[in-house]
Design a protein around this motif. Structure first.
Motif, PDB file in Angstrom:
ATOM      1  N   ALA A   1      -5.166 -69.303  12.981  1.00 54.56           N
ATOM      2  CA  ALA A   1      -3.859 -69.663  13.523  1.00 54.56           C
ATOM      3  C   ALA A   1      -2.900 -70.187  12.460  1.00 54.56           C
ATOM      4  O   ALA A   1      -1.695 -70.256  12.700  1.00 54.56           O
ATOM      5  CB  ALA A   1      -4.022 -70.704  14.621  1.00 54.56           C
ATOM      6  N   HIS A   2      -3.437 -70.546  11.287  1.00 51.56           N
ATOM      7  CA  HIS A   2      -2.612 -71.094  10.214  1.00 51.56           C
ATOM      8  C   HIS A   2      -2.626 -70.200   8.976  1.00 51.56           C
ATOM      9  O   HIS A   2      -2.439 -70.668   7.847  1.00 51.56           O
ATOM     10  CB  HIS A   2      -3.082 -72.506   9.866  1.00 51.56           C
ATOM     11  CG  HIS A   2      -2.788 -73.496  10.941  1.00 51.56           C
ATOM     12  ND1 HIS A   2      -3.649 -73.725  11.999  1.00 51.56           N
ATOM     13  CD2 HIS A   2      -1.705 -74.291  11.168  1.00 51.56           C
ATOM     14  CE1 HIS A   2      -3.129 -74.631  12.804  1.00 51.56           C
ATOM     15  NE2 HIS A   2      -1.950 -74.991  12.330  1.00 51.56           N
ATOM     16  N   SER A   3      -2.858 -68.910   9.169  1.00 55.74           N
ATOM     17  CA  SER A   3      -2.838 -67.943   8.069  1.00 55.74           C
ATOM     18  C   SER A   3      -2.436 -66.595   8.655  1.00 55.74           C
ATOM     19  O   SER A   3      -2.378 -66.421   9.866  1.00 55.74           O
ATOM     20  CB  SER A   3      -4.201 -67.866   7.378  1.00 55.74           C
ATOM     21  OG  SER A   3      -5.220 -67.508   8.307  1.00 55.74           O
ATOM     22  N   SER A   4      -2.183 -65.628   7.764  1.00 56.91           N
ATOM     23  CA  SER A   4      -1.692 -64.343   8.273  1.00 56.91           C
ATOM     24  C   SER A   4      -2.486 -63.143   7.793  1.00 56.91           C
ATOM     25  O   SER A   4      -2.710 -62.213   8.572  1.00 56.91           O
ATOM     26  CB  SER A   4      -0.218 -64.152   7.885  1.00 56.91           C
ATOM     27  OG  SER A   4      -0.057 -64.224   6.483  1.00 56.91           O
ATOM     28  N   ASP A   5      -2.955 -63.117   6.540  1.00 54.38           N
ATOM     29  CA  ASP A   5      -3.645 -61.916   6.088  1.00 54.38           C
ATOM     30  C   ASP A   5      -4.922 -62.180   5.301  1.00 54.38           C
ATOM     31  O   ASP A   5      -5.648 -61.252   4.970  1.00 54.38           O
ATOM     32  CB  ASP A   5      -2.705 -61.023   5.270  1.00 54.38           C
ATOM     33  CG  ASP A   5      -2.177 -61.712   4.011  1.00 54.38           C
ATOM     34  OD1 ASP A   5      -2.657 -62.806   3.660  1.00 54.38           O
ATOM     35  OD2 ASP A   5      -1.268 -61.140   3.376  1.00 54.38           O
TER      36      ASP A   5
ATOM     37  N   GLU B   1      -5.418 -82.191   8.815  1.00 54.71           N
ATOM     38  CA  GLU B   1      -4.069 -81.884   8.346  1.00 54.71           C
ATOM     39  C   GLU B   1      -4.087 -81.421   6.891  1.00 54.71           C
ATOM     40  O   GLU B   1      -3.426 -80.446   6.525  1.00 54.71           O
ATOM     41  CB  GLU B   1      -3.161 -83.105   8.490  1.00 54.71           C
ATOM     42  CG  GLU B   1      -1.724 -82.843   8.071  1.00 54.71           C
ATOM     43  CD  GLU B   1      -0.821 -84.038   8.304  1.00 54.71           C
ATOM     44  OE1 GLU B   1       0.354 -83.980   7.883  1.00 54.71           O
ATOM     45  OE2 GLU B   1      -1.278 -85.044   8.904  1.00 54.71           O
ATOM     46  N   ARG B   2      -4.889 -82.107   6.064  1.00 52.65           N
ATOM     47  CA  ARG B   2      -4.966 -81.725   4.651  1.00 52.65           C
ATOM     48  C   ARG B   2      -5.662 -80.384   4.483  1.00 52.65           C
ATOM     49  O   ARG B   2      -5.231 -79.539   3.671  1.00 52.65           O
ATOM     50  CB  ARG B   2      -5.707 -82.810   3.865  1.00 52.65           C
ATOM     51  CG  ARG B   2      -5.726 -82.579   2.360  1.00 52.65           C
ATOM     52  CD  ARG B   2      -4.322 -82.588   1.810  1.00 52.65           C
ATOM     53  NE  ARG B   2      -4.326 -82.425   0.360  1.00 52.65           N
ATOM     54  CZ  ARG B   2      -3.467 -81.661  -0.298  1.00 52.65           C
ATOM     55  NH1 ARG B   2      -2.550 -80.966   0.377  1.00 52.65           N
ATOM     56  NH2 ARG B   2      -3.523 -81.570  -1.606  1.00 52.65           N
ATOM     57  N   GLU B   3      -6.741 -80.151   5.218  1.00 50.35           N
ATOM     58  CA  GLU B   3      -7.419 -78.854   5.148  1.00 50.35           C
ATOM     59  C   GLU B   3      -6.467 -77.722   5.545  1.00 50.35           C
ATOM     60  O   GLU B   3      -6.463 -76.657   4.945  1.00 50.35           O
ATOM     61  CB  GLU B   3      -8.646 -78.851   6.062  1.00 50.35           C
ATOM     62  CG  GLU B   3      -9.811 -79.669   5.570  1.00 50.35           C
ATOM     63  CD  GLU B   3     -10.610 -78.993   4.475  1.00 50.35           C
ATOM     64  OE1 GLU B   3     -10.688 -77.746   4.448  1.00 50.35           O
ATOM     65  OE2 GLU B   3     -11.174 -79.722   3.632  1.00 50.35           O
ATOM     66  N   THR B   4      -5.652 -77.969   6.567  1.00 46.62           N
ATOM     67  CA  THR B   4      -4.724 -76.948   7.038  1.00 46.62           C
ATOM     68  C   THR B   4      -3.682 -76.633   5.963  1.00 46.62           C
ATOM     69  O   THR B   4      -3.340 -75.461   5.734  1.00 46.62           O
ATOM     70  CB  THR B   4      -4.038 -77.405   8.325  1.00 46.62           C
ATOM     71  OG1 THR B   4      -5.044 -77.704   9.309  1.00 46.62           O
ATOM     72  CG2 THR B   4      -3.126 -76.316   8.874  1.00 46.62           C
TER      73      THR B   4
ATOM     74  N   VAL C   1     -11.379 -62.574  -5.217  1.00 46.39           N
ATOM     75  CA  VAL C   1     -11.902 -63.943  -5.272  1.00 46.39           C
ATOM     76  C   VAL C   1     -11.487 -64.680  -4.012  1.00 46.39           C
ATOM     77  O   VAL C   1     -10.326 -64.638  -3.597  1.00 46.39           O
ATOM     78  CB  VAL C   1     -11.392 -64.694  -6.514  1.00 46.39           C
ATOM     79  CG1 VAL C   1     -11.941 -66.131  -6.539  1.00 46.39           C
ATOM     80  CG2 VAL C   1     -11.797 -63.958  -7.794  1.00 46.39           C
ATOM     81  N   GLY C   2     -12.445 -65.355  -3.399  1.00 47.49           N
ATOM     82  CA  GLY C   2     -12.179 -66.204  -2.248  1.00 47.49           C
ATOM     83  C   GLY C   2     -12.683 -67.607  -2.503  1.00 47.49           C
ATOM     84  O   GLY C   2     -13.260 -67.899  -3.562  1.00 47.49           O
ATOM     85  N   THR C   3     -12.490 -68.481  -1.545  1.00 46.53           N
ATOM     86  CA  THR C   3     -12.947 -69.859  -1.686  1.00 46.53           C
ATOM     87  C   THR C   3     -13.499 -70.337  -0.355  1.00 46.53           C
ATOM     88  O   THR C   3     -13.340 -69.672   0.675  1.00 46.53           O
ATOM     89  CB  THR C   3     -11.806 -70.773  -2.188  1.00 46.53           C
ATOM     90  OG1 THR C   3     -12.331 -72.060  -2.509  1.00 46.53           O
ATOM     91  CG2 THR C   3     -10.699 -70.891  -1.153  1.00 46.53           C
ATOM     92  N   GLY C   4     -14.181 -71.483  -0.374  1.00 49.18           N
ATOM     93  CA  GLY C   4     -14.902 -71.917   0.806  1.00 49.18           C
ATOM     94  C   GLY C   4     -14.518 -73.301   1.284  1.00 49.18           C
ATOM     95  O   GLY C   4     -14.093 -74.161   0.511  1.00 49.18           O
ATOM     96  N   PHE C   5     -14.713 -73.519   2.582  1.00 52.97           N
ATOM     97  CA  PHE C   5     -14.509 -74.830   3.189  1.00 52.97           C
ATOM     98  C   PHE C   5     -15.720 -75.719   2.924  1.00 52.97           C
ATOM     99  O   PHE C   5     -16.827 -75.213   2.757  1.00 52.97           O
ATOM    100  CB  PHE C   5     -14.321 -74.662   4.699  1.00 52.97           C
ATOM    101  CG  PHE C   5     -13.074 -73.921   5.088  1.00 52.97           C
ATOM    102  CD1 PHE C   5     -11.830 -74.480   4.908  1.00 52.97           C
ATOM    103  CD2 PHE C   5     -13.164 -72.639   5.632  1.00 52.97           C
ATOM    104  CE1 PHE C   5     -10.679 -73.803   5.276  1.00 52.97           C
ATOM    105  CE2 PHE C   5     -12.015 -71.949   5.998  1.00 52.97           C
ATOM    106  CZ  PHE C   5     -10.765 -72.541   5.822  1.00 52.97           C
ATOM    107  N   PRO C   6     -15.481 -77.042   2.900  1.00 50.51           N
ATOM    108  CA  PRO C   6     -14.217 -77.741   3.068  1.00 50.51           C
ATOM    109  C   PRO C   6     -13.390 -77.698   1.785  1.00 50.51           C
ATOM    110  O   PRO C   6     -13.894 -78.015   0.706  1.00 50.51           O
ATOM    111  CB  PRO C   6     -14.633 -79.180   3.396  1.00 50.51           C
ATOM    112  CG  PRO C   6     -15.961 -79.338   2.716  1.00 50.51           C
ATOM    113  CD  PRO C   6     -16.626 -77.986   2.789  1.00 50.51           C
ATOM    114  N   LEU C   7     -12.149 -77.324   1.901  1.00 50.50           N
ATOM    115  CA  LEU C   7     -11.294 -77.201   0.727  1.00 50.50           C
ATOM    116  C   LEU C   7     -11.022 -78.551   0.087  1.00 50.50           C
ATOM    117  O   LEU C   7     -10.755 -78.632  -1.114  1.00 50.50           O
ATOM    118  CB  LEU C   7      -9.979 -76.518   1.118  1.00 50.50           C
ATOM    119  CG  LEU C   7     -10.120 -75.096   1.675  1.00 50.50           C
ATOM    120  CD1 LEU C   7      -8.764 -74.574   2.141  1.00 50.50           C
ATOM    121  CD2 LEU C   7     -10.735 -74.157   0.655  1.00 50.50           C
ATOM    122  N   THR C   8     -11.110 -79.622   0.866  1.00 50.31           N
ATOM    123  CA  THR C   8     -10.931 -80.964   0.322  1.00 50.31           C
ATOM    124  C   THR C   8     -12.183 -81.483  -0.366  1.00 50.31           C
ATOM    125  O   THR C   8     -12.133 -82.511  -1.034  1.00 50.31           O
ATOM    126  CB  THR C   8     -10.551 -81.951   1.436  1.00 50.31           C
ATOM    127  OG1 THR C   8     -11.562 -81.886   2.462  1.00 50.31           O
ATOM    128  CG2 THR C   8      -9.196 -81.624   2.028  1.00 50.31           C
ATOM    129  N   GLY C   9     -13.322 -80.803  -0.157  1.00 53.19           N
ATOM    130  CA  GLY C   9     -14.579 -81.261  -0.741  1.00 53.19           C
ATOM    131  C   GLY C   9     -15.304 -82.310   0.074  1.00 53.19           C
ATOM    132  O   GLY C   9     -16.365 -82.778  -0.337  1.00 53.19           O
TER     133      GLY C   9
END
Length: 306
Positions: A85-89, A38-41, A21-29
């Motif tokens: 740049a703000h995630s790893s895997d 900053e909030r999305e990050t 399961v994945g999710t999509g941007f914008p995560l803030t809606g």
């Protein structure tokens, strides 16, 4: 260089035997104005910590108020580089790049660059586009989008697989003296045609590395999966849908746009049914006033129990 299509992102989404399961941007809606970076990050890092397998960005070249949203507003290449740049895997995907409105040589370089910068985590959904006014804005004939899509896919594959390719199309001509660099981490960036893309399912099965489709009722989904398996064998199938988790865990489902509102008990069984049918990845949108809470609730009350 291997010609494998299975980079790190592809394996993260499809490497196991179970539904991811994945999710999509914008995560803030915030889909009609610039979402707060900053909030999305913070939510990128939160979604990864919860075990979501993928983060997906839409390609919306131009804002059309009548359509109702601007995607994540930021250009998908720039935004997914920020996410990398703000995630790893966690896998990073597009849902989906509008190929007829973009030059394939630019796309080839952008996609391979993102794939390299994310250490192979990029998977590219590709589409023909569905916002009619964008086509004259870019000088593209709306009726040509199916042919342009095929041309772009062929050009992308050549640029990624070959050094100094020789190819021609309505987009231009490569005569073997020029190369597109960098090359992807695998033999090609994985491509997931989205919807029908004005192609036959046989063409999609031959040229795509998987299929990304919209939410379908269960009986229709079963039929589509049968057609896909007949054309593509075991290549993965991804479905995108909206989910709204009711406070009552036993609540029955009610339809929302492209999905359902229901209690956690129903969603757990629904995802189990999708898994049994052969859906490989589910891209969920979890609307709500508190996106961190909604991402957490769906992960803990549904995903972890499937």
């Amino acid at each position: 260089m291997t010609d494998s299509h299975e980079n790190a992102g592809f394996r993260r989404l499809f490497g196991g035997d179970e539904l991811t399961v994945g999710t999509g941007f914008p995560l803030t809606g915030d889909a009609e104005s610039r979402p707060p970076v900053e909030r999305e990050t913070e939510l990128i890092e939160h979604a990864e910590s919860l075990g979501y397998a993928g983060l997906w960005a839409r390609d919306v070249p131009l804002y059309w108020p009548r359509f109702g949203d601007a995607g994540q507003t930021f250009d998908p290449w720039t935004w997914l580089s920020h996410a990398a740049a703000h995630s790893s895997d966690i896998a990073l995907g597009t849902a989906s790049v509008v190929l007829p409105l973009r030059h394939p040589l630019h796309v080839a370089k952008q996609a391979a660059s993102l794939d390299r910068l994310s250490e192979g985590r990029f998977v590219m959904g590709v589409a023909t586009g569905d916002r009619d006014p964008e086509f004259p804005a870019f000088g593209v004939d709306h009726d040509d989008r199916g042919e342009l899509f095929r041309e772009s896919v062929n050009a992308l594959r050549a640029c990624w697989r070959e050094e100094y390719p020789e190819r021609s199309g309505s987009w231009g001509h490569l005569d073997g003296e020029l190369d597109v660099v960098p090359k992807p981490t695998a033999g090609t960036v994985p491509l997931l045609p989205t919807g029908n893309a004005r192609q036959s399912v046989e063409w999609l099965g031959e040229h795509g590395d998987g299929w990304l489709f919209y939410h379908l009722p269960m009986d229709t989904l079963e039929s589509y999966l049968a057609d896909w398996r007949g054309a593509a064998g075991e290549k993965p199938y991804t479905m995108a849908m909206q989910v709204a988790l009711a406070d009552d865990p036993t609540a029955d489902p009610t339809p929302v746009h492209q999905g359902y509102r229901a209690g956690s008990e129903w969603f757990v069984q629904y995802l189990r049914d999708l898994d049994a049918l052969g859906v490989d990845h589910l891209l969920v949108s979890t609307p709500g006033d508190d996106p961190e809470r909604e991402l957490t609730r769906f992960a803990e009350q549904v995903i972890e129990r499937v």
